[in-house]
Structure formats: C-alpha cells, structure tokens
Design an enzyme around this catalytic site. Structure first.
Site, PDB file in Angstrom:
ATOM      1  N   LYS A  86      -1.684  -0.576  -2.763  1.00 33.42           N
ATOM      2  CA  LYS A  86      -1.358   0.808  -2.432  1.00 33.42           C
ATOM      3  C   LYS A  86      -2.594   1.675  -2.668  1.00 33.42           C
ATOM      4  O   LYS A  86      -3.296   1.501  -3.678  1.00 33.42           O
ATOM      5  CB  LYS A  86      -0.198   1.239  -3.324  1.00 33.42           C
ATOM      6  N   SER A 162       7.575   5.016  -2.096  1.00 28.38           N
ATOM      7  CA  SER A 162       6.359   5.444  -1.443  1.00 28.38           C
ATOM      8  C   SER A 162       5.367   4.303  -1.195  1.00 28.38           C
ATOM      9  O   SER A 162       4.343   4.501  -0.553  1.00 28.38           O
ATOM     10  CB  SER A 162       5.667   6.518  -2.295  1.00 28.38           C
ATOM     11  N   SER A 186       9.843   3.312  -6.049  1.00 31.36           N
ATOM     12  CA  SER A 186       8.898   3.068  -4.967  1.00 31.36           C
ATOM     13  C   SER A 186       8.391   1.640  -4.851  1.00 31.36           C
ATOM     14  O   SER A 186       7.630   1.332  -3.937  1.00 31.36           O
ATOM     15  CB  SER A 186       7.709   4.025  -5.084  1.00 31.36           C
TER      16      SER A 186
END
Length: 469
Positions: A86, A162, A186
């Site tokens: 990420k 996310s 997330s």
C-alpha cells in the site's frame, strides 16, 4: 517446461512453493520477477492496483538473490517471492503518497518502511506501491487522484478499502503477497471483497515505522495472501522489536507457521447480537459454513457494540483531523471533497466526546477479553455484503437504505477499536462475488486465528477464488 513457463506457473501458486523452488535452484528469482512484471503489464491496466511499479529495483533484488544462491548461501524463507505494498509504506526513492495528491510533493523516502525491510531480508522482492483510498479514509477502494482499484472478480465492483490495491493485486494474482493497513477494517474489507486472506494483528504487534499514519491509536499494518501458510510465513517475517515505533509492544516474537497444523481442539463460538443483524444472506451463510466446519455451536455476545462503533468513528474523525489540520488550512482544494468534509467535521468535535470515547474503549476491551476466557476464536461476518458496484452510493441493510461508504465496516470497526487480532478468511460460495468471515482471537493470539483459518482451508471451506482475468 522452460524456465519462463515454470516461473509463471509458480507465480500463480502458493508463495512458499515458489520460495522453495527458488532456494532449490529449480527456477531463478529473475525469471519469477519477470513473470510478475509481465502479469502486471498485462492485467494492471484493468485492475489499477499499482501506482508505482519498481521494476529496476525488483530486477536488482532478484539478481542479488540469484547471486547468493549461486554462491551457496542459504536463502530466506520468502526467497524470490514478489510482493507490493500500500502506498502509505515508505519505499526508498519514492514519495510516500498515501493515496493523496498533496503528498506527491514530499521528497523521496530515504529508506524503506520497517516491514518492507523485513520482507526483503526474508528474500521477498518488492515490485512497488499499491493504490489506496486517500489518506486511508475509505472503505471502497475508490481514489479521485489515481482512479479506483478494481475487483478482480468483476471489475465493475469495488475492491474494498482503504487497502484496495493490496486486495486487488493479490486477488488478481499480480503478486502472491502484499501489505496493507487497517484502522477500522481496511485489511479485512478488501480481503472480503477480493476473496483473499488478510491478517490484522494485535495492536502494537507489528512495527509501523516509516509508514504514513491515519489514526495513531487505531492503526495496524498487516499482510494479505491467497493461502494461509503464506499469510503465516509473511506475518512471521514481519515480527520483531523496533525502536523506531514507540507503540510497538515489548513482547517476545511468536512465530505461527510451525504450529499452523498443530493438533488440538480450538474452542470456537459465533458472535451474535450486533454481528447477526443488518447483513445479507451471503454474509450469514458464510458465517454458518465456517461455524459448522469449526464445530462452533454456541452464540455469544459482546455488549454495547453499537456504542463501540460510534466511539471508533469519533476517535477516527478527531485524530484524522488533527493530523491533517495544516493541510486542510493550506491546500483544501487538493483533497477529495468526500475526505475533506469528514476531516473538517472531525476538527470541530467537542473534546469531551473524545475523552468519553476513549474511556469507553477501555471498558469495551475488558468485556471483549472476558469472552476469551472460554473461547479461542470468535466468528463474525467481515462485511455485510459482497462488493457493491463501483460508485454505488447506497445499499439496503436490515430493511433500511444506508450510505455505502461509512457502513461497509459495521462489523470490522468494533474489533479494531480494541486492537484484537483477526484473520479475514474468504468462504467458498456459489455466488460470483466472494465474501469473508472474521476469525477473531484474544490479544497476542494470532496463531489461534491462523489455525482456525487453516482448518477452514484444509476443509475446502475457505479458499481464494480464481480471478476472472
């Protein structure tokens, strides 16, 4: 079978099998890296999982692994396994964008995040940064600046957020492993929507050093994988002390892979009450299938879960707003408006509300820990629905039309609120879109959640479905 064909076949399978093949000299790390880069070039224009592909770095790391093997060195447990992270993790020589437009003006990171360093030390090969919701304030996988990451089982649907790119990349078989973050869900939401395994560890278990924060008192970092043993091996590689993260607990490391198939009965119950309301039949069918396989016949309840979720929201809003206050003042027009408005709302919350939320948090954690006197693992839905369509604004839960973005995490937020370790396990169904359950354990008992996931995997109940590409 030529080496390139073998590398592509290994890339599509378990990460540990790939690492064993590289260590045994059956395939080179270079060939595996080239297969992964080719897969990314072919599929990522559709999935939009990557924001940065670090091909030169990956080739250099692969060459170093092959040179070490040729010299007779013992390679790490993840030798040659491609991974990506990420884009809130620092990657050397890249600005850490955290899904935002504003952060692109930051200087390149001088050093990798601790968890990236640990995976490369274990022999894994870093292929780049992955798409995410702006500043991690997202459950959908949508991003105004980089475009939406897409679901590998139906690109018209959300990847979840996310950590959407992390879920999409592993679910789409671009890389066998990825790293993400989980503040309110997330890791678990993309695991559910993309049909893969994800681990949110106990709060304070893994270092967050050199990652861009969202809510310091709730942020967790953790791995994604398509197989439970790969998830356990990756988690084990991430363990260890780190003076650069003051929130890291001073506890001995506890590797999980050696005991993953350990015989012995797990005491498993199903969470009822809040967790048995508002979801769709798919969510509860997944819980029922997991419960049967784990011999979970007792339903237990956590008290005041709705209040816990509300408290998590208040803390998220307030801490998130405090972190971004200068950016909100100086560059408001460069935020996604949906993110900006939620941060601005958090900036005006009364301090007394936050103090009450934090006090309640301690009480709620004590109630959760009490349940684990009788149970090793608790089962709950991961999401109330499979992945909604991209851009979908509302859905119907419990007979009421509700906003999608804030309500995807109705089952995940109360658990991360008190930092419990959770494995999200994708449950095999006849539906075209996957869905997962949460396997929740007591603090510091990641091995219990992973063992439960392994039981489900061996029974054919928990499985990462093949992507539609």
């Amino acid at each position: 079978m030529n080496e390139n064909t073998q590398a592509a076949r290994l890339l599509a399978g378990p990460a540990l099998a790939l690492a064993n093949a590289v260590s045994a000299g059956q395939v080179s790390a270079r060939a595996v890296t080239e297969a992964a880069l080719a897969r990314i070039a072919q599929v990522d224009p559709v999935l939009n999982a990557f924001t940065d592909v670090t091909s030169a770095r990956a080739r250099a790391e692969a060459a170093a692994i092959d040179a070490r093997r040729a010299a007779g060195a013992v390679l790490g447990p993840l030798a040659g396994v491609p991974f990506a992270v990420k884009n809130l993790f620092d990657l050397r020589d890249l600005p850490t964008r955290a899904g935002s437009r504003i952060n692109r003006d930051r200087p390149p990171a001088p050093r990798d995040a601790t968890l990236v360093e640990r995976l490369t030390a274990a022999g894994a090969v870093c292929l780049g940064g992955l798409n995410m919701g702006e500043y991690a304030y997202d459950f959908t996988g949508e991003n105004l600046h980089d475009g939406n990451s897409r679901n590998p089982h139906d690109t018209g649907h959300m990847s979840g957020g996310s950590s959407g790119g992390s879920g999409s990349a592993v679910g789409g078989k671009l890389v066998p492993l990825s790293l993400g973050s989980d503040t309110n869900g997330s890791i678990r939401v993309p695991s559910s929507f993309c049909g893969i395994f994800g681990l949110k560890p106990t709060y304070g278990r893994l270092s967050r050093a050199r990652s861009f924060p969202f809510v310091a008192s709730l942020d967790h970092l953790g791995p994604f994988a398509r197989h439970v043993a790969d998830l356990a091996a990756t988690y084990d590689a991430l363990l260890g002390p780190d003076p650069d993260d003051a929130a890291l607990a001073d506890r001995p490391t506890a590797p999980t892979l050696p005991g993953l198939d350990e015989p012995g009965h797990l005491r498993v119950a199903v969470l009822g009450g809040w967790f048995a309301r508002a979801g769709t039949p798919q969510a509860y069918d997944a819980v029922a299938r997991a419960a049967r396989a784990l011999d979970a016949t007792t339903i237990v309840e956590l008290p005041e879960v709705e209040r816990a979720r509300a408290s998590a929201y208040l803390i998220t809003m307030a801490e998130g707003a405090a972190l971004h206050l200068d950016r909100l003042r100086e560059r408001p027009g460069e935020f996604d408006p949906a993110v900006r408005e939620r941060l601005l709302a958090g900036a005006v919350l009364p301090a007394a509300w936050i103090a009450r939320a934090q006090n309640f948090r301690r009480w709620f954690r004590d109630r959760a820990v009490e349940l684990f006197a009788d149970w090793d693992v608790l089962i709950a839905p991961a999401t109330p629905v499979p992945a909604p369509r991209s851009g979908q604004a509302t859905f119907v839960l419990d007979g009421r039309e509700m906003l999608v973005r804030p309500n995807i995490g109705i089952y995940t937020q109360p658990i991360s609120f008190v930092g419990l370790p959770v494995v999200a396990a994708p449950i095999a169904t006849d539906n075209p879109l996957p869905i997962a359950v949460q396997l929740i354990a007591a603090p510091w008992r990641e091995e219990a959640a992973l063992r439960a996931a392994r039981v489900l995997e061996r029974a054919g109940i928990a499985v990462a479905p093949e992507p539609k590409m």
